[in-house]
Motif scaffolding. Sequence first.
Motif, PDB file in Angstrom:
ATOM      1  N   LEU A 253       0.846  -1.207   0.000  1.00 47.13           N
ATOM      2  CA  LEU A 253       0.000   0.000   0.000  1.00 47.13           C
ATOM      3  C   LEU A 253       0.877   1.250   0.000  1.00 47.13           C
ATOM      4  CD1 LEU A 253      -3.099   0.876   0.391  1.00 47.13           C
ATOM      5  CD2 LEU A 253      -2.435   1.347   2.735  1.00 47.13           C
ATOM      6  N   VAL A 254       1.999   1.177   0.696  1.00 51.32           N
ATOM      7  CA  VAL A 254       2.867   2.354   0.837  1.00 51.32           C
ATOM      8  C   VAL A 254       3.581   2.710  -0.471  1.00 51.32           C
ATOM      9  CG1 VAL A 254       4.883   3.296   2.033  1.00 51.32           C
ATOM     10  CG2 VAL A 254       3.088   2.151   3.328  1.00 51.32           C
ATOM     11  N   PRO A 255       4.364   1.777  -1.097  1.00 56.97           N
ATOM     12  CA  PRO A 255       4.959   2.169  -2.377  1.00 56.97           C
ATOM     13  C   PRO A 255       3.916   2.501  -3.439  1.00 56.97           C
ATOM     14  CG  PRO A 255       5.366  -0.161  -1.916  1.00 56.97           C
ATOM     15  CD  PRO A 255       4.811   0.440  -0.673  1.00 56.97           C
ATOM     16  N   GLY A 256       2.747   1.808  -3.398  1.00 55.57           N
ATOM     17  CA  GLY A 256       1.680   2.113  -4.353  1.00 55.57           C
ATOM     18  C   GLY A 256       1.223   3.555  -4.252  1.00 55.57           C
ATOM     19  N   ALA A 257       1.042   4.028  -3.011  1.00 55.78           N
ATOM     20  CA  ALA A 257       0.624   5.421  -2.784  1.00 55.78           C
ATOM     21  C   ALA A 257       1.737   6.395  -3.152  1.00 55.78           C
ATOM     22  CB  ALA A 257       0.226   5.596  -1.318  1.00 55.78           C
ATOM     23  N   MET A 258       2.968   6.053  -2.786  1.00 56.34           N
ATOM     24  CA  MET A 258       4.095   6.949  -3.055  1.00 56.34           C
ATOM     25  C   MET A 258       4.367   7.094  -4.559  1.00 56.34           C
ATOM     26  SD  MET A 258       4.977   8.031  -0.132  1.00 56.34           S
ATOM     27  CE  MET A 258       4.376   7.560   1.478  1.00 56.34           C
ATOM     28  N   TYR A 259       4.306   5.960  -5.268  1.00 58.75           N
ATOM     29  CA  TYR A 259       4.523   6.033  -6.724  1.00 58.75           C
ATOM     30  C   TYR A 259       3.530   6.990  -7.364  1.00 58.75           C
ATOM     31  CZ  TYR A 259       7.487   1.803  -6.706  1.00 58.75           C
ATOM     32  OH  TYR A 259       8.491   0.878  -6.503  1.00 58.75           O
ATOM     33  N   ALA A 260       2.265   6.893  -6.924  1.00 55.28           N
ATOM     34  CA  ALA A 260       1.209   7.710  -7.536  1.00 55.28           C
ATOM     35  C   ALA A 260       1.340   9.190  -7.176  1.00 55.28           C
ATOM     36  CB  ALA A 260      -0.159   7.183  -7.112  1.00 55.28           C
ATOM     37  N   TRP A 261       1.708   9.484  -5.923  1.00 59.45           N
ATOM     38  CA  TRP A 261       1.566  10.853  -5.430  1.00 59.45           C
ATOM     39  C   TRP A 261       2.854  11.626  -5.200  1.00 59.45           C
ATOM     40  CZ3 TRP A 261      -2.741  13.280  -6.138  1.00 59.45           C
ATOM     41  CH2 TRP A 261      -3.926  12.539  -6.253  1.00 59.45           C
ATOM     42  N   LEU A 262       4.011  10.958  -5.232  1.00 53.92           N
ATOM     43  CA  LEU A 262       5.264  11.710  -5.028  1.00 53.92           C
ATOM     44  C   LEU A 262       5.507  12.799  -6.080  1.00 53.92           C
ATOM     45  CD1 LEU A 262       7.847   9.138  -3.598  1.00 53.92           C
ATOM     46  CD2 LEU A 262       7.055  11.248  -2.505  1.00 53.92           C
ATOM     47  N   PRO A 263       5.206  12.558  -7.388  1.00 54.87           N
ATOM     48  CA  PRO A 263       5.373  13.664  -8.338  1.00 54.87           C
ATOM     49  C   PRO A 263       4.516  14.872  -7.966  1.00 54.87           C
ATOM     50  CG  PRO A 263       5.143  11.590  -9.521  1.00 54.87           C
ATOM     51  CD  PRO A 263       4.820  11.307  -8.081  1.00 54.87           C
ATOM     52  N   SER A 264       3.268  14.610  -7.547  1.00 56.96           N
ATOM     53  CA  SER A 264       2.375  15.706  -7.143  1.00 56.96           C
ATOM     54  C   SER A 264       2.858  16.363  -5.851  1.00 56.96           C
ATOM     55  CB  SER A 264       0.946  15.178  -6.951  1.00 56.96           C
ATOM     56  OG  SER A 264       0.437  14.704  -8.173  1.00 56.96           O
ATOM     57  N   TYR A 265       3.389  15.533  -4.923  1.00 61.19           N
ATOM     58  CA  TYR A 265       3.894  16.077  -3.658  1.00 61.19           C
ATOM     59  C   TYR A 265       5.052  17.044  -3.919  1.00 61.19           C
ATOM     60  CZ  TYR A 265       5.958  16.314   1.005  1.00 61.19           C
ATOM     61  OH  TYR A 265       6.475  16.773   2.189  1.00 61.19           O
ATOM     62  N   ALA A 387      -4.334   1.994  -2.949  1.00 64.74           N
ATOM     63  CA  ALA A 387      -3.313   2.977  -2.562  1.00 64.74           C
ATOM     64  C   ALA A 387      -3.545   4.377  -3.121  1.00 64.74           C
ATOM     65  CB  ALA A 387      -1.924   2.474  -2.980  1.00 64.74           C
ATOM     66  N   ALA A 388      -3.634   4.513  -4.436  1.00 65.55           N
ATOM     67  CA  ALA A 388      -3.720   5.838  -5.054  1.00 65.55           C
ATOM     68  C   ALA A 388      -5.042   6.534  -4.774  1.00 65.55           C
ATOM     69  CB  ALA A 388      -3.490   5.725  -6.562  1.00 65.55           C
ATOM     70  N   ILE A 389      -6.156   5.782  -4.906  1.00 72.69           N
ATOM     71  CA  ILE A 389      -7.467   6.417  -4.731  1.00 72.69           C
ATOM     72  C   ILE A 389      -7.736   6.725  -3.252  1.00 72.69           C
ATOM     73  CG2 ILE A 389      -8.811   4.252  -4.613  1.00 72.69           C
ATOM     74  CD1 ILE A 389     -10.961   5.773  -6.329  1.00 72.69           C
ATOM     75  N   LEU A 390      -7.286   5.856  -2.341  1.00 69.57           N
ATOM     76  CA  LEU A 390      -7.447   6.117  -0.906  1.00 69.57           C
ATOM     77  C   LEU A 390      -6.669   7.375  -0.500  1.00 69.57           C
ATOM     78  CD1 LEU A 390      -8.420   5.151   1.931  1.00 69.57           C
ATOM     79  CD2 LEU A 390      -6.302   3.842   2.092  1.00 69.57           C
ATOM     80  N   THR A 391      -5.435   7.477  -1.001  1.00 73.81           N
ATOM     81  CA  THR A 391      -4.609   8.659  -0.712  1.00 73.81           C
ATOM     82  C   THR A 391      -5.265   9.915  -1.281  1.00 73.81           C
ATOM     83  OG1 THR A 391      -2.654   7.242  -0.873  1.00 73.81           O
ATOM     84  CG2 THR A 391      -2.264   9.602  -0.824  1.00 73.81           C
ATOM     85  N   GLY A 392      -5.781   9.819  -2.522  1.00 75.05           N
ATOM     86  CA  GLY A 392      -6.460  10.958  -3.142  1.00 75.05           C
ATOM     87  C   GLY A 392      -7.707  11.361  -2.385  1.00 75.05           C
ATOM     88  N   PHE A 393      -8.474  10.365  -1.917  1.00 72.14           N
ATOM     89  CA  PHE A 393      -9.703  10.618  -1.154  1.00 72.14           C
ATOM     90  C   PHE A 393      -9.391  11.365   0.146  1.00 72.14           C
ATOM     91  CE2 PHE A 393     -12.813   9.243   2.071  1.00 72.14           C
ATOM     92  CZ  PHE A 393     -14.008   9.596   1.447  1.00 72.14           C
ATOM     93  N   ILE A 394      -8.351  10.896   0.857  1.00 69.18           N
ATOM     94  CA  ILE A 394      -7.951  11.567   2.113  1.00 69.18           C
ATOM     95  C   ILE A 394      -7.395  12.957   1.799  1.00 69.18           C
ATOM     96  CG2 ILE A 394      -6.448  11.441   4.155  1.00 69.18           C
ATOM     97  CD1 ILE A 394      -6.437   8.357   3.779  1.00 69.18           C
ATOM     98  N   ALA A 395      -6.615  13.058   0.705  1.00 70.13           N
ATOM     99  CA  ALA A 395      -5.999  14.348   0.324  1.00 70.13           C
ATOM    100  C   ALA A 395      -7.049  15.416   0.008  1.00 70.13           C
ATOM    101  CB  ALA A 395      -5.074  14.149  -0.871  1.00 70.13           C
ATOM    102  N   ASP A 396      -8.171  15.013  -0.600  1.00 77.90           N
ATOM    103  CA  ASP A 396      -9.246  15.976  -0.890  1.00 77.90           C
ATOM    104  C   ASP A 396      -9.842  16.552   0.392  1.00 77.90           C
ATOM    105  OD1 ASP A 396      -9.245  16.133  -3.663  1.00 77.90           O
ATOM    106  OD2 ASP A 396     -10.538  14.385  -3.918  1.00 77.90           O
ATOM    107  N   ARG A 397      -9.659  15.844   1.521  1.00 77.37           N
ATOM    108  CA  ARG A 397     -10.244  16.279   2.790  1.00 77.37           C
ATOM    109  C   ARG A 397      -9.243  16.969   3.720  1.00 77.37           C
ATOM    110  NH1 ARG A 397     -12.800  13.142   0.021  1.00 77.37           N
ATOM    111  NH2 ARG A 397     -15.056  12.847   0.140  1.00 77.37           N
ATOM    112  N   ILE A 398      -8.020  16.437   3.808  1.00 77.42           N
ATOM    113  CA  ILE A 398      -7.057  17.045   4.750  1.00 77.42           C
ATOM    114  C   ILE A 398      -5.745  17.469   4.084  1.00 77.42           C
ATOM    115  CG2 ILE A 398      -8.009  15.789   6.749  1.00 77.42           C
ATOM    116  CD1 ILE A 398      -5.572  13.897   6.570  1.00 77.42           C
ATOM    117  N   GLY A 399      -5.702  17.412   2.755  1.00 76.44           N
ATOM    118  CA  GLY A 399      -4.482  17.804   2.042  1.00 76.44           C
ATOM    119  C   GLY A 399      -3.580  16.614   1.783  1.00 76.44           C
ATOM    120  N   LEU A 400      -2.740  16.723   0.771  1.00 71.80           N
ATOM    121  CA  LEU A 400      -1.876  15.612   0.384  1.00 71.80           C
ATOM    122  C   LEU A 400      -0.864  15.262   1.469  1.00 71.80           C
ATOM    123  CD1 LEU A 400      -1.062  13.545  -1.747  1.00 71.80           C
ATOM    124  CD2 LEU A 400       0.338  15.304  -2.856  1.00 71.80           C
TER     125      LEU A 400
END
Length: 441
Positions: A253-265, A387-400
Amino acid sequence: MHAHHIDDATDGDAAAIRSPARTYAWVVFALTLGLLISDYMSRQVLNAVFPLLKASWDLSDTRLGSLSSVVAMMVGILTFPLSVLADRWGRVRSIALMATIWSLATLGCALSTNYNEMLIARALVGIGEAAYGSVGIALVLSIFPAHLRSSLTAAFMAGGSFGSVLGMALGGMVAAQLGWRWSFGTMAAFGILLVLVYRLVVSEKKLASERPAGGRDVRGKPTMRVSLRTLMQGLFSTRSVKCAYVGSGLQLLVPGAMYAWLPSYLNRYYAMAPGKAAVGAAGFVLATGVGMIFCGIVTDLVSKKVPTRKWLVAVLYCLLCFASLSIAFRLPAGTLQIVLLGAGMFFSAGACGPSGAMVANLTPSSMHSSAFATLTLANNFLGLAPAAILTGFIADRIGLLGALQIIPFATFVSALAFLLGKRSYAADLQRLNAQRSQAAT
């Protein structure tokens, strides 16, 4: 997928097969790994252009995340049935067909004009990639000596990280020069080229002659059938193997989320241009790939004489990742944060090699490919798909940043699963070996 054709040794007789792998086996490994790299280039190029798509189509983080997660979701849903079909049809032909589908679907991404079209194209990428992990690793393991198991599994799976690096870095650079559509087009062209080379070099007939101990299967089709009940008993017969599936999945779950969102971060918190952010994030993904290989080799070395150490090593990798990333995302943007992010990513998929070896050791050798399909399913449903959609869902509420502070807790839960599995591993292995001995007599 049923690997009734894989001639793996069990833990007890692994030492019996020590013949060195031949040159053709390494050529097949390189090409199969090359296609896995293409697979992940097509999958992860999207992350490099997240900021550009967000601006072009005015997408929320949840929608952006869904474009990434839909691939892993299709892989999770279809891994098992398509792996079974691949076994029936022949692995070489199946691999070529899968690679053609994901490459053409990636071309479809380049031609998408809105979110819905992109979502459909991305789903097709997932359908093409669904069975590749289990079919590819089964093919590789079938032509190599069994004593290389953890190292080969880790090296093969690390190909996903290297493909992600190339997809993100190359995708970011192409997008900066020519626009995001060309990023997808470049990945599609690479995949199609590699398929043509694969078909020219690899054949079922040649593979059959490479199998250690004179492999049973020539055509890549099963030589024996088992009932669904027998298959399920073989795949889920012990508590420790269930823990290996769960621990491996949650860890990813962790590398999956990081791969998706590190460029945006990096784009949002370090004010990097999208192209530069993609290249920067690719560096972290590279750390993951190097870490997987390093951790796989270390696992083989430290658990050579004491097999239960595999579990403790997997726990250690998970806790090192959890500690590094948890501290990193609570620090201000800067050099120390970058260093800790790199350390966290290095260990983020470290348990992949140990997990693969545990699953191979805890399931009958006639079912190894089905076992790897089950492991792939767990990796996708528990880790990569949400990973990616869960991170995006939380990010829409409390930020990336807030979302990325929460996500590393998955590796802590993964460590607990591996600890639980270790408790019954020795007894489970003993029982399984006794059953194998009975079946042999």
